[in-house]
Design a protein around this motif. Structure first.
Motif, PDB file in Angstrom:
ATOM      1  N   PRO A   1       5.561  13.575   0.952  1.00 29.33           N
ATOM      2  CA  PRO A   1       5.582  14.255   2.249  1.00 29.33           C
ATOM      3  C   PRO A   1       5.764  13.263   3.385  1.00 29.33           C
ATOM      4  O   PRO A   1       5.216  12.167   3.340  1.00 29.33           O
ATOM      5  N   VAL A   2       6.542  13.634   4.376  1.00 29.75           N
ATOM      6  CA  VAL A   2       6.646  12.870   5.619  1.00 29.75           C
ATOM      7  C   VAL A   2       6.246  13.841   6.716  1.00 29.75           C
ATOM      8  O   VAL A   2       6.866  14.875   6.893  1.00 29.75           O
ATOM      9  N   ILE A   3       5.185  13.507   7.422  1.00 31.38           N
ATOM     10  CA  ILE A   3       4.661  14.394   8.460  1.00 31.38           C
ATOM     11  C   ILE A   3       4.886  13.739   9.804  1.00 31.38           C
ATOM     12  O   ILE A   3       4.559  12.561   9.987  1.00 31.38           O
ATOM     13  N   GLU A   4       5.484  14.485  10.732  1.00 29.29           N
ATOM     14  CA  GLU A   4       5.735  13.961  12.068  1.00 29.29           C
ATOM     15  C   GLU A   4       5.134  14.882  13.108  1.00 29.29           C
ATOM     16  O   GLU A   4       5.276  16.086  13.029  1.00 29.29           O
ATOM     17  N   VAL A   5       4.435  14.288  14.045  1.00 30.45           N
ATOM     18  CA  VAL A   5       3.834  15.033  15.132  1.00 30.45           C
ATOM     19  C   VAL A   5       4.494  14.558  16.421  1.00 30.45           C
ATOM     20  O   VAL A   5       4.439  13.366  16.751  1.00 30.45           O
ATOM     21  N   ARG A   6       5.179  15.467  17.111  1.00 28.55           N
ATOM     22  CA  ARG A   6       5.841  15.127  18.374  1.00 28.55           C
ATOM     23  C   ARG A   6       4.889  15.472  19.508  1.00 28.55           C
ATOM     24  O   ARG A   6       4.183  16.467  19.439  1.00 28.55           O
ATOM     25  N   GLY A   7       4.875  14.673  20.546  1.00 30.79           N
ATOM     26  CA  GLY A   7       4.002  14.939  21.677  1.00 30.79           C
ATOM     27  C   GLY A   7       4.068  13.798  22.664  1.00 30.79           C
ATOM     28  O   GLY A   7       5.100  13.132  22.764  1.00 30.79           O
ATOM     29  N   LYS A   8       2.968  13.559  23.386  1.00 25.98           N
ATOM     30  CA  LYS A   8       2.914  12.463  24.360  1.00 25.98           C
ATOM     31  C   LYS A   8       1.817  11.495  23.982  1.00 25.98           C
ATOM     32  O   LYS A   8       0.695  11.899  23.699  1.00 25.98           O
ATOM     33  N   CYS A   9       2.134  10.198  24.006  1.00 31.87           N
ATOM     34  CA  CYS A   9       1.150   9.188  23.690  1.00 31.87           C
ATOM     35  C   CYS A   9       0.170   9.029  24.867  1.00 31.87           C
ATOM     36  O   CYS A   9       0.416   9.531  25.973  1.00 31.87           O
ATOM     37  N   ALA A  10      -0.913   8.314  24.619  1.00 31.78           N
ATOM     38  CA  ALA A  10      -1.951   8.121  25.634  1.00 31.78           C
ATOM     39  C   ALA A  10      -1.379   7.485  26.901  1.00 31.78           C
ATOM     40  O   ALA A  10      -1.782   7.818  28.001  1.00 31.78           O
ATOM     41  N   ASP A  11      -0.414   6.564  26.757  1.00 26.16           N
ATOM     42  CA  ASP A  11       0.171   5.881  27.912  1.00 26.16           C
ATOM     43  C   ASP A  11       0.988   6.827  28.799  1.00 26.16           C
ATOM     44  O   ASP A  11       1.127   6.601  29.990  1.00 26.16           O
ATOM     45  N   CYS A  12       1.550   7.879  28.194  1.00 26.14           N
ATOM     46  CA  CYS A  12       2.425   8.800  28.937  1.00 26.14           C
ATOM     47  C   CYS A  12       1.708  10.063  29.403  1.00 26.14           C
ATOM     48  O   CYS A  12       2.282  10.860  30.114  1.00 26.14           O
ATOM     49  N   GLU A  13       0.462  10.263  28.965  1.00 26.39           N
ATOM     50  CA  GLU A  13      -0.279  11.476  29.327  1.00 26.39           C
ATOM     51  C   GLU A  13      -0.384  11.655  30.831  1.00 26.39           C
ATOM     52  O   GLU A  13      -0.599  10.750  31.569  1.00 26.39           O
TER      53      GLU A  13
ATOM     54  N   CYS B   1       0.845  -1.199   0.000  1.00 25.15           N
ATOM     55  CA  CYS B   1       0.000   0.000   0.000  1.00 25.15           C
ATOM     56  C   CYS B   1       0.875   1.241   0.000  1.00 25.15           C
ATOM     57  O   CYS B   1       1.816   1.322   0.782  1.00 25.15           O
ATOM     58  N   LEU B   2       0.532   2.183  -0.846  1.00 27.20           N
ATOM     59  CA  LEU B   2       1.285   3.441  -0.872  1.00 27.20           C
ATOM     60  C   LEU B   2       0.492   4.534  -0.176  1.00 27.20           C
ATOM     61  O   LEU B   2      -0.579   4.908  -0.633  1.00 27.20           O
ATOM     62  N   HIS B   3       1.010   4.993   0.931  1.00 32.16           N
ATOM     63  CA  HIS B   3       0.411   6.126   1.638  1.00 32.16           C
ATOM     64  C   HIS B   3       1.537   7.056   2.035  1.00 32.16           C
ATOM     65  O   HIS B   3       2.659   6.627   2.249  1.00 32.16           O
ATOM     66  N   ASP B   4       1.228   8.327   2.159  1.00 30.82           N
ATOM     67  CA  ASP B   4       2.174   9.247   2.776  1.00 30.82           C
ATOM     68  C   ASP B   4       1.992   9.074   4.273  1.00 30.82           C
ATOM     69  O   ASP B   4       0.875   8.976   4.763  1.00 30.82           O
ATOM     70  N   CYS B   5       3.090   9.020   4.996  1.00 26.53           N
ATOM     71  CA  CYS B   5       3.039   8.727   6.423  1.00 26.53           C
ATOM     72  C   CYS B   5       2.765   9.945   7.271  1.00 26.53           C
ATOM     73  O   CYS B   5       3.301  11.011   7.000  1.00 26.53           O
ATOM     74  N   ILE B   6       1.999   9.726   8.313  1.00 24.61           N
ATOM     75  CA  ILE B   6       1.905  10.705   9.391  1.00 24.61           C
ATOM     76  C   ILE B   6       2.327   9.954  10.640  1.00 24.61           C
ATOM     77  O   ILE B   6       1.653   9.010  11.064  1.00 24.61           O
ATOM     78  N   PHE B   7       3.503  10.303  11.169  1.00 25.58           N
ATOM     79  CA  PHE B   7       4.022   9.645  12.359  1.00 25.58           C
ATOM     80  C   PHE B   7       3.641  10.433  13.597  1.00 25.58           C
ATOM     81  O   PHE B   7       3.744  11.655  13.622  1.00 25.58           O
ATOM     82  N   LEU B   8       3.219   9.732  14.633  1.00 32.50           N
ATOM     83  CA  LEU B   8       2.953  10.321  15.934  1.00 32.50           C
ATOM     84  C   LEU B   8       4.051   9.797  16.852  1.00 32.50           C
ATOM     85  O   LEU B   8       4.099   8.595  17.126  1.00 32.50           O
TER      86      LEU B   8
END
Length: 156
Positions: free
Chosen positions: A144-156, A103-110
């Motif tokens: 495009p490579v999109i990255e979102v930095r933050g805190k995951c649900a486990d670390c909230e 599958c070809l998708h542009d990635c959005i990384f969290l």
């Protein structure tokens, strides 16, 4: 690969099924599936977080009882990324296996800044908006490579 119901949870196809899909995809792109490439892909799939070339080189070296240089791993990872078998998390210079190499998708990384866990979601609408914005600015993006930095649900 029929199981697309969980497409947003990219931890599914694993082991032999994922390796077979990866091999088929790589060979379709005109590349060879060598034993070294198989070893590196297998090591990559065993990490539960994005792995650096050094992490992978260490894992393969231990598994095979011989030293594998990170340079060799980088070259193979580049081939994997080009063939859609792996994805590079740019901000951490690390790689994850693509559970859907066909599958070809542009990635959005969290990316979680606390634990390092990285999820990836596919949202073609957002990715296409980024692509169109780049094109409107006169840029012809490959992907495009999109990255979102933050805190995951486990670390909230």
């Amino acid at each position: 690969m029929a199981a697309h119901a969980h497409h947003h949870d990219h931890h599914e196809p694993s082991g032999a099924a994922l390796a077979e899909a990866a091999q088929a995809t790589l060979e379709k792109s005109g590349e060879q599936w060598t034993s070294m490439r198989a070893s590196i892909f297998e090591a990559l799939t065993k990490f539960d977080k994005p792995a650096s070339a050094y992490d992978i080189a260490d894992a393969v070296s231990k598994a095979e009882g011989r030293r594998v240089a990170a340079n060799s791993v980088y070259r193979i990872l580049d081939v994997f990324v080009a063939a859609n078998l792996a994805r590079r998390v740019e901000s951490s210079n690390a790689y994850i296996a693509n559970a859907h190499p066909d599958c070809l998708h542009d990635c959005i990384f969290l990316v979680c800044d606390s634990c390092g866990q990285t999820m990836h979601i596919d949202d073609d609408k957002i990715a296409n908006n980024v692509r169109h914005a780049a094109e409107a600015a006169g840029f012809s993006p490959v992907r495009p490579v999109i990255e979102v930095r933050g805190k995951c649900a486990d670390c909230e």
